[in-house]
Design an enzyme around this catalytic site. Structure first.
Site, PDB file in Angstrom:
ATOM      1  N   MET A   8     -25.264  13.792  22.052  1.00  0.00           N
ATOM      2  CA  MET A   8     -24.755  15.103  21.641  1.00  0.00           C
ATOM      3  C   MET A   8     -23.408  15.390  22.317  1.00  0.00           C
ATOM      4  SD  MET A   8     -27.954  17.549  20.921  1.00  0.00           S
ATOM      5  CE  MET A   8     -28.241  18.123  22.584  1.00  0.00           C
ATOM      6  N   GLY A   9     -22.789  14.349  22.859  1.00  0.00           N
ATOM      7  CA  GLY A   9     -21.456  14.519  23.442  1.00  0.00           C
ATOM      8  C   GLY A   9     -21.499  15.119  24.840  1.00  0.00           C
TER       9      GLY A   9
ATOM     10  N   HIS B   8     -24.567   8.573  29.806  1.00  0.00           N
ATOM     11  CA  HIS B   8     -24.327   8.132  28.425  1.00  0.00           C
ATOM     12  C   HIS B   8     -23.601   6.778  28.411  1.00  0.00           C
ATOM     13  CE1 HIS B   8     -24.236  12.681  27.750  1.00  0.00           C
ATOM     14  NE2 HIS B   8     -25.176  12.300  26.941  1.00  0.00           N
TER      15      HIS B   8
ATOM     16  N   GLN C 232     -38.861  11.876  24.852  1.00  0.00           N
ATOM     17  CA  GLN C 232     -38.075  11.587  23.634  1.00  0.00           C
ATOM     18  C   GLN C 232     -38.098  10.092  23.319  1.00  0.00           C
ATOM     19  OE1 GLN C 232     -34.124  13.474  22.674  1.00  0.00           O
ATOM     20  NE2 GLN C 232     -33.361  11.591  23.586  1.00  0.00           N
TER      21      GLN C 232
ATOM     22  N   ASP D 217     -34.763  11.340  29.251  1.00  0.00           N
ATOM     23  CA  ASP D 217     -35.575  12.088  28.286  1.00  0.00           C
ATOM     24  C   ASP D 217     -36.759  11.200  27.916  1.00  0.00           C
ATOM     25  OD1 ASP D 217     -33.636  14.452  27.676  1.00  0.00           O
ATOM     26  OD2 ASP D 217     -32.410  12.661  27.658  1.00  0.00           O
TER      27      ASP D 217
ATOM     28  N   GLN E 122     -32.804  20.656  16.444  1.00  0.00           N
ATOM     29  CA  GLN E 122     -33.622  20.513  17.646  1.00  0.00           C
ATOM     30  C   GLN E 122     -33.476  21.693  18.607  1.00  0.00           C
ATOM     31  OE1 GLN E 122     -31.567  16.770  18.709  1.00  0.00           O
ATOM     32  NE2 GLN E 122     -31.571  17.509  20.815  1.00  0.00           N
TER      33      GLN E 122
ATOM     34  N   SER F 197     -25.609  16.719  30.516  1.00  0.00           N
ATOM     35  CA  SER F 197     -24.497  17.540  30.015  1.00  0.00           C
ATOM     36  C   SER F 197     -24.700  19.002  30.394  1.00  0.00           C
ATOM     37  CB  SER F 197     -24.414  17.434  28.488  1.00  0.00           C
ATOM     38  OG  SER F 197     -24.334  16.086  28.101  1.00  0.00           O
TER      39      SER F 197
END
Ligand code: AMP
Length: 275
Positions: free
Chosen positions: A27-28, A34, A150, A147, A58, A183
């Site tokens: 998601m940047g 990342h 996830q 996560d 989400q 983030s």
């Protein structure tokens, strides 16, 4: 580095490729966590692509979709520096051309732990990831253990839907004081940032207590108290779970993961370690 902003641009580019693709969905607001996923993808394939898409499905209405950090220019510079082959920055229409309801249900795996506070979260994640996979058809996709639930939900989705993608889990990248990179860490004020590593430190202390003979339930109870004493405002959950089914357990067995989520004011942090 190819920059692709629409589904059609992505499909054209994809059709020009014959080699396997390693894919890192994000998601940047990119950080070293990342970028470590890019390195892991690169160990498997020459061609590595990253997507940056703040996925509306989400987020619950009260969550931070509108204010989620967006820093496209800095992200692209970091990815260029990593010699990423392509970046997909789709507009919403490219992912959700029509009003969509999730077709794959992540229940029951997605309803525990994070799913209790965020009931629609994993269905939204599954929806966006399945669409990205369908458009891009990657051979590998790398997701962080940060996560952990996830990662587990997506491994199950790929199995259930018989998708031809190998999901690869990547270790958590941390700040020097142990805080898992995220983030959302930019939301922490100075005092909250000081307290934040105590989530990880508490998970580690729980593990030590269990190893030295304390019952799991008692160690988790101690952990919750310890976090509140150290300044967390609310502990959402602190659980020992089977690392595949994510069922909570108080029995010492193989493959247990300790997972926690807690608030510092309005900021919610998650973390996990192997027991
Ligand atoms: P996000 O942009 O937060 O959706 O994260 C994109 C991917 O990066 C997910 O697979 C995350 O699990 C992974 N990720 C985020 N933070 C970290 C971290 N500190 N270490 C490793 N992977 C991470």
């Amino acid at each position: 580095m190819h920059i692709l902003r629409t589904r059609n641009q992505l499909l054209d580019y994809r059709n020009s490729l014959t080699q396997p693709i390693g894919f890192v969905p994000t998601m940047g607001a990119l950080h070293d966590g990342h970028l470590s996923l890019v390195d892991i993808a690169r160990q498997r394939t020459k061609c590595v692509g990253v997507s940056i898409f703040v996925n509306p499905t989400q987020f619950a209405p009260h969550e931070d979709f509108a204010s989620y950090p967006r820093q496209e220019e800095a992200d692209l510079a970091k990815l260029k520096n990593k010699a990423v082959d392509f970046v997909y920055l789709p507009d919403t229409h490219s992912i959700y051309p029509e009003q969509t309801s999730p077709s794959y249900s992540t229940a029951p795996l997605g309803q525990q732990l994070e799913g209790i506070t965020r009931p629609h979260f994993f269905d939204g994640v599954a929806l966006v990831v399945s669409r990205l996979f369908t458009q891009l058809r990657p051979t590998y996709a790398v997701f962080g253990e940060k996560d952990y639930q996830q990662l587990t939900v997506l491994k199950k989705m790929v199995q259930d839907l018989n998708l031809n993608v190998e999901i690869i889990g990547a270790p958590i990248v941390r700040e020097a004081d142990g805080l898992a990179m995220s983030s959302r860490n930019v939301y922490l004020n100075k005092e909250e940032r000081r307290i934040a590593p105590h989530l990880y430190l508490t998970l580690q202390a729980i593990r030590e207590k269990i190893y030295s003979g304390t019952a799991i339930k008692k160690a988790l109870g101690w952990g919750k108290e310890n976090m509140l004493t150290n300044g967390f405002t609310k502990v959402d959950y602190l659980e020992a779970c089977d690392s595949e089914t994510l069922s909570p357990t108080h029995e010492l067995q193989n493959n247990i993961r300790l997972l926690g989520a807690a608030y510092l004011g309005s900021v919610r942090l998650i973390d996990n370690i192997v027991l």
